[in-house]
Design a protein around this motif. Structure first.
Motif, short mmCIF file in Angstrom:
data_model
loop_
_atom_site.label_atom_id
_atom_site.label_comp_id
_atom_site.label_asym_id
_atom_site.label_seq_id
_atom_site.Cartn_x
_atom_site.Cartn_y
_atom_site.Cartn_z
N ARG A 175 30.73 12.38 49.39
CA ARG A 175 30.09 13.14 50.45
C ARG A 175 28.57 13.14 50.33
NH1 ARG A 175 28.04 18.22 50.67
NH2 ARG A 175 28.12 19.35 52.67
N ASP A 176 28.07 13.40 49.14
CA ASP A 176 26.63 13.52 48.96
C ASP A 176 25.90 12.21 49.24
OD1 ASP A 176 26.89 16.16 48.36
OD2 ASP A 176 26.44 15.99 46.23
N PHE A 177 26.52 11.09 48.88
CA PHE A 177 25.89 9.80 49.17
C PHE A 177 25.81 9.57 50.67
CE2 PHE A 177 26.00 5.23 49.99
CZ PHE A 177 24.90 4.81 49.25
N THR A 178 26.87 9.91 51.38
CA THR A 178 26.86 9.75 52.83
C THR A 178 25.76 10.57 53.47
OG1 THR A 178 29.25 9.34 52.84
CG2 THR A 178 28.25 9.98 54.94
N LEU A 179 25.63 11.82 53.04
CA LEU A 179 24.57 12.68 53.56
C LEU A 179 23.19 12.12 53.24
CD1 LEU A 179 26.05 16.18 52.65
CD2 LEU A 179 25.75 15.26 54.96
N LEU A 180 23.02 11.60 52.03
CA LEU A 180 21.74 11.02 51.62
C LEU A 180 21.38 9.83 52.51
CD1 LEU A 180 19.51 11.18 49.33
CD2 LEU A 180 20.78 9.31 48.26
N ILE A 181 22.34 8.96 52.76
CA ILE A 181 22.08 7.75 53.54
C ILE A 181 21.84 8.08 55.01
CG2 ILE A 181 23.15 5.64 54.41
CD1 ILE A 181 21.99 5.43 51.60
N VAL A 182 22.57 9.05 55.55
CA VAL A 182 22.32 9.46 56.94
C VAL A 182 20.90 10.00 57.07
CG1 VAL A 182 22.95 11.13 58.73
CG2 VAL A 182 24.74 9.88 57.50
N GLY A 183 20.48 10.82 56.11
CA GLY A 183 19.12 11.33 56.14
C GLY A 183 18.09 10.22 56.02
N LYS A 184 18.33 9.28 55.11
CA LYS A 184 17.40 8.17 54.93
C LYS A 184 17.32 7.32 56.19
CE LYS A 184 14.85 5.09 52.78
NZ LYS A 184 15.13 4.56 51.43
N PHE A 221 6.16 10.32 47.17
CA PHE A 221 7.06 11.12 46.36
C PHE A 221 8.54 10.87 46.70
CE2 PHE A 221 3.13 13.32 45.61
CZ PHE A 221 3.24 13.82 44.32
N HIS A 222 8.78 10.31 47.88
CA HIS A 222 10.16 10.10 48.33
C HIS A 222 10.87 9.02 47.54
CE1 HIS A 222 13.21 8.18 50.95
NE2 HIS A 222 13.46 9.41 51.37
N GLN A 223 10.22 7.87 47.33
CA GLN A 223 10.90 6.72 46.74
C GLN A 223 11.43 7.00 45.33
OE1 GLN A 223 11.91 3.93 48.14
NE2 GLN A 223 12.84 3.33 46.20
N PRO A 224 10.62 7.53 44.40
CA PRO A 224 11.19 7.81 43.07
C PRO A 224 12.32 8.84 43.11
CG PRO A 224 8.79 7.81 43.00
CD PRO A 224 9.18 7.79 44.45
N ALA A 225 12.20 9.83 43.99
CA ALA A 225 13.22 10.88 44.04
C ALA A 225 14.55 10.34 44.55
CB ALA A 225 12.74 12.02 44.94
N ILE A 226 14.52 9.55 45.62
CA ILE A 226 15.78 9.07 46.19
C ILE A 226 16.42 8.01 45.30
CG2 ILE A 226 14.85 7.23 47.67
CD1 ILE A 226 16.82 8.23 49.85
N SER A 227 15.61 7.15 44.68
CA SER A 227 16.16 6.12 43.80
C SER A 227 16.82 6.74 42.58
CB SER A 227 15.05 5.16 43.35
OG SER A 227 14.53 4.44 44.44
N SER A 228 16.21 7.80 42.04
CA SER A 228 16.76 8.42 40.84
C SER A 228 17.89 9.40 41.14
CB SER A 228 15.65 9.12 40.06
OG SER A 228 14.92 10.00 40.89
N LEU A 229 18.04 9.80 42.41
CA LEU A 229 19.15 10.70 42.76
C LEU A 229 20.47 9.95 42.92
CD1 LEU A 229 20.21 13.51 43.56
CD2 LEU A 229 19.49 13.03 45.91
N ILE A 230 20.41 8.71 43.36
CA ILE A 230 21.65 7.97 43.65
C ILE A 230 22.59 7.92 42.45
CG2 ILE A 230 22.57 5.69 44.27
CD1 ILE A 230 20.17 5.32 46.10
N PRO A 231 22.10 7.66 41.21
CA PRO A 231 23.04 7.66 40.09
C PRO A 231 23.68 9.02 39.82
CG PRO A 231 20.97 6.60 39.48
CD PRO A 231 20.74 7.28 40.80
N THR A 287 20.14 17.36 56.80
CA THR A 287 21.20 16.56 56.17
C THR A 287 21.01 16.49 54.66
OG1 THR A 287 21.35 15.21 58.18
CG2 THR A 287 22.32 14.31 56.18
N THR A 288 19.78 16.30 54.22
CA THR A 288 19.49 16.21 52.79
C THR A 288 19.75 17.54 52.09
OG1 THR A 288 17.81 14.53 53.24
CG2 THR A 288 17.72 15.62 51.10
N LEU A 289 19.41 18.63 52.74
CA LEU A 289 19.64 19.95 52.14
C LEU A 289 21.13 20.28 52.02
CD1 LEU A 289 16.81 22.02 53.86
CD2 LEU A 289 16.92 21.31 51.45
N MET A 290 21.97 19.58 52.75
CA MET A 290 23.42 19.79 52.67
C MET A 290 24.04 19.13 51.45
SD MET A 290 24.37 19.26 56.71
CE MET A 290 26.13 19.28 56.43
N ILE A 291 23.26 18.30 50.75
CA ILE A 291 23.76 17.67 49.53
C ILE A 291 24.03 18.74 48.47
CG2 ILE A 291 23.12 16.13 47.63
CD1 ILE A 291 21.54 14.47 49.67
#
Length: 419
Positions: A19-28, A128-138, A194-198
């Motif tokens: 679920r969280d990955f789907t929400l992350l990608i929809v937001g992105k 600030f977005h790129q390091p945060a989203i890349s490191s959240l995926i794992p 969408t991101t806050l729903m993660i």
């Protein structure tokens, strides 16, 4: 579950069953299409208003400068705070900048310099977005699904880069720039929600004091971890030498004789190759002879660049650029996966920031290298030097970083990563 995920959960839509990955990608998808729509519109609006091509360079500088200026802090913030909230705040910053562009357009845009200030603010959100989203995926997918998640994230990045300018151009032509900014603002608000729903939280239990040593930890870790250092070095110099997009207008007009539309299709061919490759990566389990595959794609990248330089036929040039884009997508996918799984979670933000800065810098300097070398040696020699240089860099890195070339499976790297 395994049948839906694609066998062992490594391929197909495996990542989207989390679920969280789907929400992350929809937001992105929403947020970064809006970003590219806005950047496309402001470039046209400023040039249409001033007729000064130098303003386009200032727009690029204003968007890129925060990433370089905040390089020591972007990754540290991603490691110190909840990454979900960092991403959401970044969307809010970009939304605020977009709203300011909407207001300034409505007010008549009396001068151009406020646009550059607004874009500096917008660029801060991007930095600030790129390091945060890349490191959240794992953190939001299991280890066995992570390569699939990286493939989908890379593909969505490419979709945003293609769809954003295309949508921005259509809306701009029919309704004007203020409508572009208005639509982009709405999309960014949805991306924020969408991101806050993660549900995943990544707050650190023990926070280190903010010192220069802490801020530089990412650089030290990258240098010490030869697999990561080798991957970043390879990417840095290949992009620096192999960049050809800045020369597309010259090839389109003087060599291939296809005009401005032809130059646009050359750029689209790279995106199309990358998209096809990215989608293919989501359907296969790329987990054998990983190091050799990455180096092979760099060799293909260099070969495609050389073919483009020699080509006198438009269809050959298009094919070369499609192959280049496809090879680059595979290389990026492997590099990002290796970098993330070889890094402990409390360092992922800073390591991602190092990679982001080096990649961004090499893209900018690569375009500069191509233009200056074309002025000194000629357009075709500049491209050929870049292609041959990319192949030589791959050969040198193969010898200099044998640990990288010997990587067989991602699991080996993950098992040896510090915790």
């Amino acid at each position: 579950m395994s049948s839906r995920l694609g066998g062992d959960g490594r391929t197909g839509l495996a990542s989207f069953y989390h679920r969280d990955f789907t929400l992350l990608i929809v937001g992105k998808l929403l947020g970064w299409i809006a970003l590219h729509m806005t950047l496309f519109a402001i470039q046209f609006q400023v040039y249409d208003r001033t007729g000064d091509v130098a303003n386009l360079a200032y727009i690029g500088l204003a968007s890129f400068a925060p990433g370089l200026g905040f390089a020591l802090f972007t990754g540290y913030v991603a490691d110190l705070f909840d990454r979900r909230l960092v991403i959401a705040v970044c969307y809010v910053i970009v939304f605020t900048a977009t709203a300011m562009l909407f207001w300034y357009t409505q007010s008549g845009m009396a001068a151009v310099w406020p646009v550059f200030v607004i874009l500096l603010f917008e660029g801060t959100g991007r930095a600030f977005h790129q390091p945060a989203i890349s490191s959240l995926i794992p953190n939001i997918v299991p280890p066995e699904t992570f390569p699939n998640a990286v493939a989908w994230h890379s593909t969505v990045n490419k979709v945003c880069q293609v769809a954003g300018p295309a949508a921005g151009g259509l809306v701009y032509n029919f309704f004007g720039p203020d409508t572009v900014y208005g639509a982009g603002g709405i999309m960014l608000l949805i991306a924020t929600v969408t991101t806050l729903m993660i549900r995943t939280r990544t707050n650190r239990g023990i926070r280190q004091p903010t010192t220069l040593t802490t801020l530089l930890a990412g650089l030290r870790y990258v240098y010490a971890k030869k697999i990561i250092f080798g991957a970043i070095t390879l990417d840095l110099f290949v992009v620096l030498l192999g960049g050809v997009t800045a020369l597309f207008p010259v090839f389109a007009i003087d060599i291939l004789h296809v005009g401005a539309n032809g130059a646009g299709f050359l750029r689209a061919a790279i995106a199309a190759g990358a998209l096809i490759s990215g989608i293919a990566l989501t359907q296969i389990d790329l987990n054998r002879n990983v190091g050799h595959v990455m180096f092979s794609t760099v060799l293909i990248f260099g070969g495609a660049t050389i073919a483009f330089g020699f080509s006198q036929l438009y269809w050959v040039s298009l094919l070369a650029m499609a192959i280049l884009g496809a090879a680059d997508m595979v290389s990026v996918n492997i590099r990002v996966t290796l970098m993330q799984i070889a890094t402990p979670d409390d360092m992922r933000g800073r390591v991602s920031a190092v990679s982001s800065v080096f990649t961004g810098t090499s893209n900018e300097l690569g375009e500069f290298r191509a233009g200056m070398m074309a002025a000194w040696l000629g357009t075709v020699p500049a491209v050929l030097v870049g292609g041959v240089g990319s192949i030589l860099v791959a050969a040198i890195c193969w010898k200099a970083f044998p640990e990288l070339a010997r990587v067989k499976r991602f699991e080996e790297v993950a098992a040896n990563a510090p915790r």
